[in-house]
Scaffold this motif. Structure first.
Motif, mmCIF file in Angstrom:
data_model
loop_
_atom_site.group_PDB
_atom_site.id
_atom_site.type_symbol
_atom_site.label_atom_id
_atom_site.label_comp_id
_atom_site.label_asym_id
_atom_site.label_seq_id
_atom_site.Cartn_x
_atom_site.Cartn_y
_atom_site.Cartn_z
ATOM 1 N N GLN A 1 -5.187 10.473 3.365
ATOM 2 C CA GLN A 1 -6.315 9.535 3.310
ATOM 3 C C GLN A 1 -5.874 8.073 3.388
ATOM 4 O OE1 GLN A 1 -9.561 10.400 3.318
ATOM 5 N NE2 GLN A 1 -8.964 12.550 3.486
ATOM 6 N N ALA A 2 -4.619 7.815 3.719
ATOM 7 C CA ALA A 2 -4.117 6.448 3.863
ATOM 8 C C ALA A 2 -4.735 5.783 5.099
ATOM 9 C CB ALA A 2 -2.592 6.465 3.977
ATOM 10 N N PRO A 3 -4.564 4.457 5.256
ATOM 11 C CA PRO A 3 -5.106 3.777 6.448
ATOM 12 C C PRO A 3 -4.668 4.425 7.762
ATOM 13 C CG PRO A 3 -4.455 2.151 4.830
ATOM 14 C CD PRO A 3 -4.010 3.486 4.290
ATOM 15 N N LEU A 4 -3.442 4.921 7.814
ATOM 16 C CA LEU A 4 -2.988 5.755 8.928
ATOM 17 C C LEU A 4 -2.816 7.161 8.383
ATOM 18 C CD1 LEU A 4 -0.267 3.428 10.544
ATOM 19 C CD2 LEU A 4 -2.702 3.591 11.112
ATOM 20 N N ASP A 5 -3.516 8.131 8.951
ATOM 21 C CA ASP A 5 -3.528 9.473 8.376
ATOM 22 C C ASP A 5 -2.203 10.196 8.595
ATOM 23 O OD1 ASP A 5 -3.505 10.486 10.971
ATOM 24 O OD2 ASP A 5 -5.549 11.250 10.899
ATOM 25 N N GLU A 6 -2.154 11.464 8.218
ATOM 26 C CA GLU A 6 -0.906 12.221 8.309
ATOM 27 C C GLU A 6 -0.298 12.168 9.701
ATOM 28 O OE1 GLU A 6 0.872 16.775 7.914
ATOM 29 O OE2 GLU A 6 -1.228 16.400 7.404
ATOM 30 N N TYR A 7 -1.145 12.114 10.725
ATOM 31 C CA TYR A 7 -0.669 12.170 12.105
ATOM 32 C C TYR A 7 -0.477 10.787 12.720
ATOM 33 C CZ TYR A 7 -3.037 16.465 10.857
ATOM 34 O OH TYR A 7 -3.468 17.574 10.172
ATOM 35 N N TYR B 1 0.839 -1.190 0.000
ATOM 36 C CA TYR B 1 0.000 0.000 0.000
ATOM 37 C C TYR B 1 0.881 1.250 0.000
ATOM 38 C CZ TYR B 1 -3.563 -3.338 1.385
ATOM 39 O OH TYR B 1 -4.415 -4.422 1.422
ATOM 40 N N TYR B 2 0.683 2.065 -1.028
ATOM 41 C CA TYR B 2 1.398 3.335 -1.122
ATOM 42 C C TYR B 2 0.357 4.446 -1.024
ATOM 43 C CZ TYR B 2 4.786 6.825 -2.558
ATOM 44 O OH TYR B 2 5.632 7.915 -2.571
ATOM 45 N N MET B 3 0.249 5.102 0.084
ATOM 46 C CA MET B 3 1.001 4.907 1.309
ATOM 47 C C MET B 3 0.129 4.183 2.338
ATOM 48 S SD MET B 3 3.970 6.443 0.767
ATOM 49 C CE MET B 3 4.632 6.574 2.424
ATOM 50 N N TYR B 4 0.781 3.521 3.297
ATOM 51 C CA TYR B 4 0.042 3.040 4.460
ATOM 52 C C TYR B 4 -0.021 4.150 5.497
ATOM 53 C CZ TYR B 4 -2.031 -0.468 7.487
ATOM 54 O OH TYR B 4 -2.919 -1.175 8.269
ATOM 55 N N HIS B 5 1.072 4.905 5.571
ATOM 56 C CA HIS B 5 1.095 6.162 6.322
ATOM 57 C C HIS B 5 1.917 7.142 5.506
ATOM 58 C CE1 HIS B 5 1.865 9.204 9.368
ATOM 59 N NE2 HIS B 5 3.158 9.037 9.171
ATOM 60 N N GLY B 6 1.276 8.244 5.071
ATOM 61 C CA GLY B 6 1.990 9.209 4.233
ATOM 62 C C GLY B 6 2.856 10.157 5.032
ATOM 63 N N GLY B 7 2.298 10.729 6.088
ATOM 64 C CA GLY B 7 3.079 11.614 6.932
ATOM 65 C C GLY B 7 3.109 13.042 6.426
ATOM 66 N N THR B 8 4.228 13.715 6.676
ATOM 67 C CA THR B 8 4.331 15.162 6.459
ATOM 68 C C THR B 8 5.578 15.497 5.655
ATOM 69 O OG1 THR B 8 3.281 15.493 8.624
ATOM 70 C CG2 THR B 8 4.368 17.397 7.641
ATOM 71 N N ASN B 9 5.420 16.396 4.680
ATOM 72 C CA ASN B 9 6.560 16.939 3.939
ATOM 73 C C ASN B 9 7.110 18.134 4.720
ATOM 74 O OD1 ASN B 9 6.349 15.178 1.641
ATOM 75 N ND2 ASN B 9 4.612 16.395 0.953
ATOM 76 N N PHE B 10 7.940 17.837 5.698
ATOM 77 C CA PHE B 10 8.496 18.897 6.517
ATOM 78 C C PHE B 10 9.435 19.780 5.690
ATOM 79 C CE2 PHE B 10 7.773 15.414 9.646
ATOM 80 C CZ PHE B 10 6.828 16.059 10.424
ATOM 81 N N GLY B 11 9.632 21.007 6.184
ATOM 82 C CA GLY B 11 10.582 21.900 5.544
ATOM 83 C C GLY B 11 10.242 22.177 4.097
#
Length: 711
Positions: A319-325, A295-305
């Motif tokens: 909107q992945a199974p685990l959200d940005e947080y 799964y791309y992504m299972y957790h996407g996360g944050t584009n820091f900086g």
């Protein structure tokens, strides 16, 4: 907060995974045949989830991995980010969020495998596709083709990563968790642009990678001509329908990117992909002999900086199974978890049994696996998206929902239906914990607009943006002095730029701004201005919002101003494009590190206003204040909905670019909430610094907790 019995059971389950660790993954020998990967002599049907280590924090990694494991994930897949790890040639960084070894060891500790996508070109909606910008300055370089300078640096970095993994004993052949590695990335998308060198480069890359002797298989995604023994794999949303399969009967059928949603750009709405649709295509891929799904992504996360590529928002695959947080999205997470469990309960016939296909109707089929020794499992497919279908299989009737697959254990009992999610939906809730509306807590300072006389570097042309900035900043000032030789009636400044944003200043006053988009590549502006007698200072700020992440000949892409003209009475009277320009790279606040705790008040030649004097709606203005860490462990977000465009730092770490003023067609900002990981915070006394490019009101900024409610 998560509430009720469902939340309690979830918390207990994750706690047990965390404390138990699951046993360190130690794979041993990894091979493959036409059915699947083979680990220690056993065929494996594997579910994988992409989690990118720099898009979260080390404090978040254990929980993210534990939740993935609890969701039925066997493998964590990640890219390796070349431009993070080698910011300068031969200088490497593996600290903090860049600590790849620590991330992999955490995956291993929790008993999961790793697929390491070295690339080292990765695309990934990541700045410059992961390539270091310093490659642009290598003489004679052409990226991603049979070009000796590029191959030299690509080989060096790939070897560096492989040797690092070996030194830590992380390959399965050493008892570690890494069971797969990827070389290159979706090269088939650009191979046709290199008719002389593309195929040769593919062969070279494969040979180079295999020659590093990792002891585990290598893959190439979207690469039908992947040379043996490298496995070609599929990326997309419907690989069960679109993938023609491996290019050898001896290679397994693998899906390296099953897009759980899609990326989002400034000005764009989020893409919502349903749990039912994902489950249908996963089940179909397995029914057609697929044995690895990521799964791309299972957790996407944050584009820091400044890590996001051109125009991409800070939140990644929210909107992945685990959200940005890192919070669970239901029913997506739970529905897929149940799918994984159902398929794993039928593992033996899927991997060992005979495979047959039966027609059950014009748009209905049965995929059957089994024999006398392995048992039996069937996938009953209804491809009709509009109507229910009733089919007969082995003398028993089954009612199939539209566009659905029913999985039959023992070829008789329905244990899972892709179109029927039994998991309660949850909703994400933000709860404000702090308003930053007290003027006395803020101080402000505005950048000085440089004139031609303020610059030391000059040239008789409009220079390319990135050649000057080296991507160390988004900003480049172009300045020119102009003394009209004759009256200019109704003056209009005409600007054309290949940059993303342009702000035009005349005699220190902003007269107009413009920007492009992911689809609009050239910014064109006609700015009415006023001229004074004698010398006029024209200062144009060119801004980038990330470098592109894909396409052939990235090294030839150019940005920044291309044409500047003065129109008088509707006629082009002056063309400044070949005139003498002065340049200033970046902002004064950036140069002095205004966002750093140790430098924040020592920002000569800038001067902070007294506390309580807040300059609202002023372009090129810095704002700073201190705040305390809210109690608890819920994720935190900063709401910057009253601002325009800029960047935010917390304790010197950038939480990303914001662009609230770039609205969607529905009139909404694409993103106004920005993640502050708790790992960025101190127990007390946190420094918040905001740079506002266009003009905004910092007194409307607030801090909120994020949680989920269960329905």
């Amino acid at each position: 907060m998560e509430s009720g019995r469902a939340g309690l059971l979830w918390a207990i389950g994750v706690f047990l995974v965390l404390i138990g660790g699951g046993g360190a993954a130690a794979a041993g020998r990894v091979t493959y045949d036409g059915r699947s990967l083979i680990i220690d002599g056993q065929r494996k049907l594997l579910f994988s989830g992409s989690i990118h280590y720099p898009r979260s924090t080390p404090q978040m990694w254990p929980s993210l991995i534990a939740k993935a494991k609890a969701g039925g994930i066997d493998v964590i897949q990640t890219y390796v980010f070349w431009n993070l790890h080698e910011p300068k040639p031969g200088q490497y960084d593996f600290r903090g969020r860049n600590d790849l070894v620590k991330f992999i060891k955490q995956v291993q500790y929790q008993g999961l495998y790793v697929c390491l996508r070295i690339g080292p070109f990765i695309e990934a909606e990541w700045n410059y596709g992961g390539l270091p910008v310093w490659l642009r300055d290598v003489p004679g370089i052409v990226y991603r083709t049979d070009n000796e300078p590029f191959k030299f640096y690509m080989r060096n970095f790939t070897t560096k990563i492989v040797n690092l993994m070996k030194s830590e004993g992380l390959y399965a052949s050493q008892g570690g968790p890494i069971i797969l590695s990827q070389i290159e990335n979706e090269y088939g998308n650009v191979e046709g642009a290199f008719p002389q060198g593309g195929a040769a480069y593919v062969r070279w890359a494969a040979k180079m990678a295999v020659g590093l002797q990792t002891g585990v298989p290598w893959i190439m995604c979207k690469q039908p001509d992947a040379p043996d023994p490298v496995i070609n794999t599929c990326n997309g949303m419907r690989c069960g329908e679109t993938f023609s399969g491996p290019n050898s009967p001896d290679k397994p059928k693998m899906w390296t990117e099953n897009w759980s949603s899609f990326f989002q750009v400034f000005g764009g709405e989020p893409y919502i992909r349903s749990a039912e649709d994902i489950a249908f295509h996963v089940a179909l891929f397995v029914a057609k002999n697929g044995s690895y799904i990521n799964y791309y992504m299972y957790h996407g996360g944050t584009n820091f900086g400044r890590s996001a590529s051109s125009y991409f928002i800070t939140g990644y695959y929210d909107q992945a199974p685990l959200d940005e947080y890192g919070l669970v999205r239901q029913p997506k997470y739970g529905h897929l978890k149940e799918l994984h469990a159902a398929i794993k309960s039928c593992m033996k016939p899927l991997l060992m049994g005979k495979h047959t296909l039966l027609s059950l109707g014009p748009l209905q089929q049965a995929y059957v696996f089994g024999d006398a020794t392995s048992g039996c499992v069937a996938f009953l497919v209804n491809n009709n998206a509009a109507n229910v279908a009733t089919v007969t299989f082995r003398n028993k009737a089954y009612r199939l929902r539209p566009k659905s697959i029913a999985i039959l254990q023992n070829c008789r009992t329905v244990i899972f239906e892709t179109a029927k999610a039994n998991v309660p939906k949850n909703t994400r809730v933000t709860t404000m914990v702090k308003r930053f509306d007290a003027a006395e807590t803020w101080t402000t300072v505005t950048e000085t607009v440089p004139g031609f006389s303020d610059t030391s570097f000059r040239a008789n042309s409009l220079l390319e943006h990135t050649n000057l900035t080296k991507d160390t900043t988004d900003y480049l000032w172009y300045t020119i002095g102009f003394n009209p030789k004759s009256p200019c009636v109704k003056p209009v400044l005409h600007i054309e730029s290949l940059g993303h944003v342009v702000h035009a200043f005349v005699n220190n006053a902003r007269k107009g701004s413009g920007h492009g988009s992911r689809d609009i590549k050239v910014v064109k502006m006609d700015v009415p201005i006023q001229l004074t007698r004698g010398q006029n200072n024209i200062s144009i700020l060119s801004a980038m919002v990330g470098l592109p992440d894909s396409g052939a000949f990235l090294e030839k892409r150019t940005f920044g101003l291309r044409k500047v003209q003065m129109i008088c009475s509707g006629v082009i009277k002056y063309d400044f494009s070949g005139s003498k320009w002065g340049y200033q790279v970046g902002l004064v606040g950036e140069k002095v590190g205004i966002y750093d705790r140790t430098n924040v008040m020592n920002v000569k030649p800038l001067k902070w206003s007294p506390k309580g004097v807040v300059l609202k709606n002023r372009p090129l203005t810095w704002y700073q204040r201190w705040f305390e860490t809210p109690k608890g462990d819920d994720p935190l977000v900063l709401n910057v909905g009253t601002m325009g465009k800029g960047e935010v730092w917390v304790n010197g770490q950038s939480i990303g670019r914001y662009w609230v003023s770039f609205l969607t067609r529905a009139g909404r900002p694409s993103q106004s909430m920005y993640h502050i990981p708790r790992g960025f915070l101190k127990d007390s006394g946190n420094l918040l610094v905001v740079f506002e490019e266009e003009g905004g009101d910092p007194l409307g900024i607030s801090l909120s907790r994020v949680s989920v409610n269960w329905s």
